[in-house]
Scaffold this motif. Sequence first.
Motif, short mmCIF file in Angstrom:
data_model
loop_
_atom_site.label_atom_id
_atom_site.label_comp_id
_atom_site.label_asym_id
_atom_site.label_seq_id
_atom_site.Cartn_x
_atom_site.Cartn_y
_atom_site.Cartn_z
N ASN A 200 -0.80 -15.08 9.99
CA ASN A 200 -1.72 -16.14 9.56
C ASN A 200 -2.22 -15.94 8.13
O ASN A 200 -3.41 -16.02 7.84
CB ASN A 200 -2.91 -16.23 10.52
N GLY A 201 -1.28 -15.63 7.25
CA GLY A 201 -1.60 -15.54 5.84
C GLY A 201 -1.56 -14.16 5.23
O GLY A 201 -1.54 -14.02 4.01
N ASP A 202 -1.53 -13.11 6.04
CA ASP A 202 -1.52 -11.76 5.49
C ASP A 202 -0.08 -11.38 5.09
O ASP A 202 0.64 -10.72 5.82
CB ASP A 202 -2.06 -10.76 6.51
N PHE A 203 0.32 -11.80 3.89
CA PHE A 203 1.69 -11.59 3.44
C PHE A 203 1.97 -10.14 3.06
O PHE A 203 3.12 -9.75 2.86
CB PHE A 203 2.01 -12.52 2.25
N GLU A 204 0.92 -9.32 2.97
CA GLU A 204 1.10 -7.91 2.64
C GLU A 204 1.33 -7.05 3.88
O GLU A 204 1.58 -5.84 3.76
CB GLU A 204 -0.12 -7.39 1.88
N ALA A 205 1.26 -7.65 5.07
CA ALA A 205 1.40 -6.88 6.31
C ALA A 205 2.88 -6.62 6.61
O ALA A 205 3.43 -7.07 7.61
CB ALA A 205 0.74 -7.63 7.46
N VAL A 206 3.52 -5.89 5.73
CA VAL A 206 4.96 -5.64 5.88
C VAL A 206 5.30 -4.26 5.33
O VAL A 206 4.76 -3.83 4.30
CB VAL A 206 5.79 -6.73 5.15
N GLU A 207 6.16 -3.55 6.05
CA GLU A 207 6.73 -2.28 5.59
C GLU A 207 8.19 -2.52 5.25
O GLU A 207 8.91 -3.17 6.01
CB GLU A 207 6.61 -1.21 6.67
N PHE A 208 8.64 -1.98 4.11
CA PHE A 208 10.01 -2.20 3.66
C PHE A 208 10.87 -0.96 3.88
O PHE A 208 10.42 0.16 3.64
CB PHE A 208 10.03 -2.56 2.17
N LEU A 209 12.09 -1.20 4.33
CA LEU A 209 13.12 -0.17 4.35
C LEU A 209 14.31 -0.74 3.60
O LEU A 209 14.70 -1.89 3.81
CB LEU A 209 13.52 0.20 5.78
#
Length: 261
Positions: A200-209
């Motif tokens: 719902n808008g939190d575009f930073e809630a991601v971990e990258f591999l």
Amino acid sequence: MIAMMFNDTCNVIGVEEFSIFDSELEKLIKSGEYVLGNKSLTKEPLSAVTRNEDREWSDIVTWAIRALIQGEMNGLMRNPQLCNNDTILESNSTRLNYDQSVYCVGNYGEIFNRRFGENKRSSMNTINKGSPMIYSTPLGDIFGTNNDFQVMDEMIDGGVLKRVKSRKGDVLRCGVVVSFDDVNITSVDYCHVLAAALFNGDFEAVEFLTFRENDDVAYESLSHGIIDALAGTVVNFEGDVDRGFSYSTPYYYRDKESSVE
């Protein structure tokens, strides 16, 4: 590969179009020291790939991409004031607000122009407003498969959406394919887009591999649930039909251009 041109190892190279933008090579092309060919060698469709036993999750991944295109078509743009950024993940996929993908990250055109610059879009990457466009998707190696590849782990209990929601820290784990020592930045943006839709808008809630191109480790990580989605992969017949993966709507057609000294 570009370094090989600079050290005179070769005088002609074929590179990804996106790897030229904002690089030293682009400056030399503009100065006339190098010449950029006007013929594309390939137009590979890049997409996000998921395990195909969870139709709900595959649809979420695809609709996040379609929201960007729909946003550009209808004039929706990045708007921080409308970006909720409240980290609440809906357990029901029908309640996800895909507009948050646009408000928090941008529509398709904004993302493209932000990463590649204005007036850099080829006809393959512009919004189709009624003109015909039928593009042949590469089939890949349909006559031979990697028999050592373990196609799929057991089905995920409750689906990927439930797994993401129950994960400590509430984050999406998104794999990104590295090509020619560069990450396709549009794939990074796409992971942010998917996170914005999910949380719902939190575009930073991601971990990258990150994974190397043509490396089975990427698909194995997806198969074993280490990552939830894999962005920057070329749509491939073998992966879809034989290996048990599902490809999203392509979000970028990657041109491979030739550059001649």
